[in-house]
Design a protein around this motif. Structure first.
Motif, mmCIF file in Angstrom:
data_model
loop_
_atom_site.group_PDB
_atom_site.id
_atom_site.type_symbol
_atom_site.label_atom_id
_atom_site.label_comp_id
_atom_site.label_asym_id
_atom_site.label_seq_id
_atom_site.Cartn_x
_atom_site.Cartn_y
_atom_site.Cartn_z
ATOM 1 N N UNK A 1 33.431 48.162 41.391
ATOM 2 C CA UNK A 1 33.564 46.782 40.914
ATOM 3 C C UNK A 1 34.546 46.670 39.742
ATOM 4 N N UNK A 2 34.696 47.761 38.946
ATOM 5 C CA UNK A 2 35.584 47.668 37.789
ATOM 6 C C UNK A 2 37.050 47.621 38.189
ATOM 7 N N UNK A 3 37.357 47.782 39.486
ATOM 8 C CA UNK A 3 38.724 47.667 39.958
ATOM 9 C C UNK A 3 39.117 46.212 40.208
ATOM 10 N N UNK A 4 38.139 45.331 40.256
ATOM 11 C CA UNK A 4 38.410 43.915 40.525
ATOM 12 C C UNK A 4 38.888 43.239 39.244
ATOM 13 N N UNK A 5 40.067 42.652 39.314
ATOM 14 C CA UNK A 5 40.658 42.016 38.143
ATOM 15 C C UNK A 5 40.775 40.502 38.277
ATOM 16 N N UNK A 6 40.767 40.018 39.516
ATOM 17 C CA UNK A 6 40.907 38.583 39.773
ATOM 18 C C UNK A 6 39.742 38.124 40.627
ATOM 19 N N UNK A 7 39.104 37.042 40.211
ATOM 20 C CA UNK A 7 37.958 36.506 40.937
ATOM 21 C C UNK A 7 38.223 35.067 41.343
ATOM 22 N N UNK A 8 38.051 34.776 42.625
ATOM 23 C CA UNK A 8 38.159 33.416 43.142
ATOM 24 C C UNK A 8 36.769 32.888 43.419
ATOM 25 N N UNK A 9 36.426 31.744 42.856
ATOM 26 C CA UNK A 9 35.140 31.100 43.092
ATOM 27 C C UNK A 9 35.350 29.780 43.823
ATOM 28 N N UNK A 10 34.464 29.479 44.740
ATOM 29 C CA UNK A 10 34.400 28.154 45.349
ATOM 30 C C UNK A 10 33.089 27.526 44.872
ATOM 31 N N UNK A 11 33.147 26.658 43.862
ATOM 32 C CA UNK A 11 31.925 26.212 43.189
ATOM 33 C C UNK A 11 31.135 25.135 43.925
ATOM 34 N N UNK A 12 31.706 24.567 44.975
ATOM 35 C CA UNK A 12 31.018 23.497 45.697
ATOM 36 C C UNK A 12 31.615 23.324 47.084
ATOM 37 N N UNK A 13 30.851 22.696 47.975
ATOM 38 C CA UNK A 13 31.388 22.330 49.290
ATOM 39 C C UNK A 13 31.552 20.813 49.391
ATOM 40 N N UNK A 14 31.655 20.158 48.240
ATOM 41 C CA UNK A 14 31.810 18.711 48.176
ATOM 42 C C UNK A 14 33.276 18.358 47.925
ATOM 43 N N UNK A 15 33.774 17.366 48.644
ATOM 44 C CA UNK A 15 35.139 16.873 48.427
ATOM 45 C C UNK A 15 35.188 15.398 48.796
ATOM 46 N N UNK A 16 36.085 14.668 48.158
ATOM 47 C CA UNK A 16 36.211 13.236 48.415
ATOM 48 C C UNK A 16 37.258 12.915 49.476
ATOM 49 N N UNK A 17 37.987 13.932 49.960
ATOM 50 C CA UNK A 17 39.063 13.677 50.909
ATOM 51 C C UNK A 17 38.698 14.127 52.318
ATOM 52 N N UNK A 18 39.543 13.722 53.271
ATOM 53 C CA UNK A 18 39.360 14.095 54.673
ATOM 54 C C UNK A 18 40.697 14.574 55.241
ATOM 55 N N UNK A 19 41.255 15.611 54.636
ATOM 56 C CA UNK A 19 42.546 16.138 55.074
ATOM 57 C C UNK A 19 42.416 16.713 56.487
#
Length: 206
Positions: A1-19
């Protein structure tokens, strides 16, 4: 785990658009009525403090939701910065969520270190952005971005190029410069579409 330097989070599945090409619209297994939000308590369960201290960057983007729609996104950013004061923070957003007070707070208190950024996905100008970014509010986007930049935030502009907006790349770039965005990038979408108007030939080159 100490090799991981960048973390991407998706904090929600809510959005106001319909792309049209978003997984929210194309994934038949996704329930758009679901409203899930990642919390700080969940973050503490998933990642220990040593892991967070070891990170160089944490950013929030979303396949199914917009980070600005997350109920706890601000608190999560604050928690990461408390544990790791030098971490780079980032966010990708459509920009038409929340009010200017929210974005002023982000610019002043969250994304206030060199390298921090908010990337606004704006696909054209007032008469075209909403064609792909369905339900987006141009005035709100511009006001929110202006508030964020005015409060000291570093903003980037990403523009997906389609046949209907390829003639506006230069105009969008000039607007980005005048508003003091730090970066502007135009890119042709790699997502495939069954919608005819999204499959029109792209003649744009840069």
């Amino acid at each position: 785990m100490n090799q991981i330097k960048v973390l991407h989070l998706e904090p929600t599945d809510v959005c106001n658009l319909e792309c049209p090409l978003c997984p929210r619209e194309t994934d038949t297994n996704f329930d758009k009525k679901s409203k899930n939000h990642l919390s700080v308590d969940q973050i503490k369960t998933l990642f220990d403090e040593d892991f967070i201290r070891n990170l160089n960057k944490m950013f929030m983007c979303g396949d199914y939701g917009d980070p600005a729609a997350g109920k706890h996104s601000v608190e999560i950013y604050e928690y990461f910065r408390t544990i790791n004061p030098t971490i780079q923070l980032g966010m990708n957003t459509n920009g038409s969520l929340r009010d200017t007070d929210y974005w002023k707070y982000l610019g002043k208190n969250i994304f206030n270190r060199y390298g921090d950024y908010v990337l606004f996905s704006i696909d054209g100008m007032e008469d075209t952005n909403h064609i792909y970014r369905v339900n987006s509010d141009w005035d709100k986007i511009i006001n929110n971005a202006t508030a964020f930049i005015g409060a000291g935030g570093m903003a980037q502009w990403d523009m997906l190029v389609y046949a209907h907006n390829e003639h506006q790349v230069d105009e969008a770039e000039q607007l980005a410069k005048s508003m003091k965005f730090t970066h502007f990038r135009a890119k042709v979408s790699k997502r495939k579409s069954t919608v005819d108007w999204l499959n029109l030939p792209i003649n744009w080159k840069r």
